[in-house]
Enzyme design. Structure first.
Site, PDB file in Angstrom:
ATOM      1  N   ARG A 210      71.511  13.859  45.895  1.00  0.00           N
ATOM      2  CA  ARG A 210      71.193  12.572  45.276  1.00  0.00           C
ATOM      3  C   ARG A 210      71.649  12.565  43.821  1.00  0.00           C
ATOM      4  O   ARG A 210      72.199  11.594  43.322  1.00  0.00           O
ATOM      5  CB  ARG A 210      69.690  12.272  45.399  1.00  0.00           C
ATOM      6  CG  ARG A 210      69.318  10.854  45.100  1.00  0.00           C
ATOM      7  CD  ARG A 210      67.893  10.530  45.544  1.00  0.00           C
ATOM      8  NE  ARG A 210      67.772  10.643  47.006  1.00  0.00           N
ATOM      9  CZ  ARG A 210      67.182  11.654  47.639  1.00  0.00           C
ATOM     10  NH1 ARG A 210      66.603  12.631  46.976  1.00  0.00           N
ATOM     11  NH2 ARG A 210      67.144  11.690  48.954  1.00  0.00           N
TER      12      ARG A 210
ATOM     13  N   TYR B 284      62.716  18.502  53.770  1.00  0.00           N
ATOM     14  CA  TYR B 284      63.239  19.797  54.187  1.00  0.00           C
ATOM     15  C   TYR B 284      63.451  20.770  53.013  1.00  0.00           C
ATOM     16  O   TYR B 284      63.915  21.893  53.221  1.00  0.00           O
ATOM     17  CB  TYR B 284      64.571  19.619  54.921  1.00  0.00           C
ATOM     18  CG  TYR B 284      64.492  18.846  56.204  1.00  0.00           C
ATOM     19  CD1 TYR B 284      64.108  19.459  57.397  1.00  0.00           C
ATOM     20  CD2 TYR B 284      64.810  17.487  56.250  1.00  0.00           C
ATOM     21  CE1 TYR B 284      64.039  18.753  58.590  1.00  0.00           C
ATOM     22  CE2 TYR B 284      64.753  16.772  57.436  1.00  0.00           C
ATOM     23  CZ  TYR B 284      64.372  17.410  58.606  1.00  0.00           C
ATOM     24  OH  TYR B 284      64.309  16.703  59.780  1.00  0.00           O
ATOM     25  N   ASP B 285      63.117  20.360  51.788  1.00  0.00           N
ATOM     26  CA  ASP B 285      63.394  21.180  50.597  1.00  0.00           C
ATOM     27  C   ASP B 285      62.939  22.642  50.706  1.00  0.00           C
ATOM     28  O   ASP B 285      63.666  23.534  50.284  1.00  0.00           O
ATOM     29  CB  ASP B 285      62.778  20.550  49.349  1.00  0.00           C
ATOM     30  CG  ASP B 285      63.534  19.318  48.870  1.00  0.00           C
ATOM     31  OD1 ASP B 285      64.585  18.979  49.463  1.00  0.00           O
ATOM     32  OD2 ASP B 285      63.071  18.686  47.899  1.00  0.00           O
TER      33      ASP B 285
ATOM     34  N   THR C 107      63.234   1.837  48.526  1.00  0.00           N
ATOM     35  CA  THR C 107      62.531   2.960  49.136  1.00  0.00           C
ATOM     36  C   THR C 107      61.034   2.783  48.965  1.00  0.00           C
ATOM     37  O   THR C 107      60.586   2.053  48.084  1.00  0.00           O
ATOM     38  CB  THR C 107      62.971   4.307  48.510  1.00  0.00           C
ATOM     39  OG1 THR C 107      62.441   5.381  49.276  1.00  0.00           O
ATOM     40  CG2 THR C 107      62.506   4.438  47.069  1.00  0.00           C
TER      41      THR C 107
ATOM     42  N   GLY D  36      58.821  10.586  46.257  1.00  0.00           N
ATOM     43  CA  GLY D  36      59.666  11.677  45.768  1.00  0.00           C
ATOM     44  C   GLY D  36      61.046  11.205  45.353  1.00  0.00           C
ATOM     45  O   GLY D  36      61.571  11.583  44.310  1.00  0.00           O
TER      46      GLY D  36
ATOM     47  N   ASP E  46      70.584   6.518  51.774  1.00  0.00           N
ATOM     48  CA  ASP E  46      70.265   7.117  53.056  1.00  0.00           C
ATOM     49  C   ASP E  46      70.768   8.533  52.931  1.00  0.00           C
ATOM     50  O   ASP E  46      71.875   8.786  52.441  1.00  0.00           O
ATOM     51  CB  ASP E  46      70.910   6.389  54.235  1.00  0.00           C
ATOM     52  CG  ASP E  46      70.263   6.817  55.549  1.00  0.00           C
ATOM     53  OD1 ASP E  46      69.055   7.137  55.560  1.00  0.00           O
ATOM     54  OD2 ASP E  46      70.958   6.828  56.579  1.00  0.00           O
TER      55      ASP E  46
END
Length: 186
Positions: A184, A158-159, A6, A10, A71
């Site tokens: 996650r 989108y948190d 990644t 975050g 993903d």
């Protein structure tokens, strides 16, 4: 050492908090260590698992180290499971554009019909090691709903729009709490 496939800071912070005792580096750091620029993986699979497996295998092949990829995305029932695998590129205009497009798509939809979930598939590959051609995957989901306006200042993506069943958004939680309930983390 584990390479997390990644460039998302975050996600890297979250994974490091979840995997204490393991050195976790991102692809940029891995590239510096092997003196090679690691290209971004084209996420063209139709599923979260397909994209995660592809990223993990590609990064492991280039670096020679075990690689973990994720993903993940948002599945909104009123949108037929969308944006799904397209969550990060939903609007083509980054995070704020994605949130605006989501809110516009749900305009007029009653709160009871805004059910959603965050889904994450993690894939672990070590193409030069004992796993060889095998890739291990794990799937996690977190149920909630989509608010009509953002709430909270933490998290990413989108948190601020994702309301958990507990009544808090992902953006209102500290990292440690979020990691115990997030897709996650699970």
């Amino acid at each position: 050492m584990l390479v997390f496939a990644t460039r998302n800071e975050g996600k890297l912070v979250e994974l490091r908090e979840l995997l204490t005792g393991i050195e976790v580096i991102d692809v940029s750091e891995a590239g510096r260590r092997i003196d090679h620029v690691i290209p971004d993986t084209v996420e063209d699979a139709e599923t979260f698992a397909g994209n995660a497996i592809k990223k993990a295998r590609e990064v492991s092949a280039v670096t020679g180290w075990p690689a973990l990829a994720d993903d993940s995305g948002l599945e909104v029932d009123a949108l037929g499971g969308g944006p799904g695998v397209y969550s990060a590129r939903y609007s083509g205009q980054g995070t704020e554009g994605n949130k605006a497009k989501l809110l516009a798509a749900l305009e007029g939809v009653e709160a009871s019909q805004r059910t959603a979930r965050f889904r994450c598939v993690l894939a672990l590959a070590d193409v030069h090691g004992p796993l060889g051609a095998e890739t291990i995957t794990a799937d996690g989901t977190c149920e909630g709903s989509i608010l009509e306006a953002p709430r909270g200042t933490g998290g990413f993506g989108y948190d601020p729009l994702f309301l958990l069943l507990s009544g808090e958004t992902m953006a209102e939680m500290d990292h440690a709490t979020k990691n115990t309930v997030s897709h996650r983390g699970l």
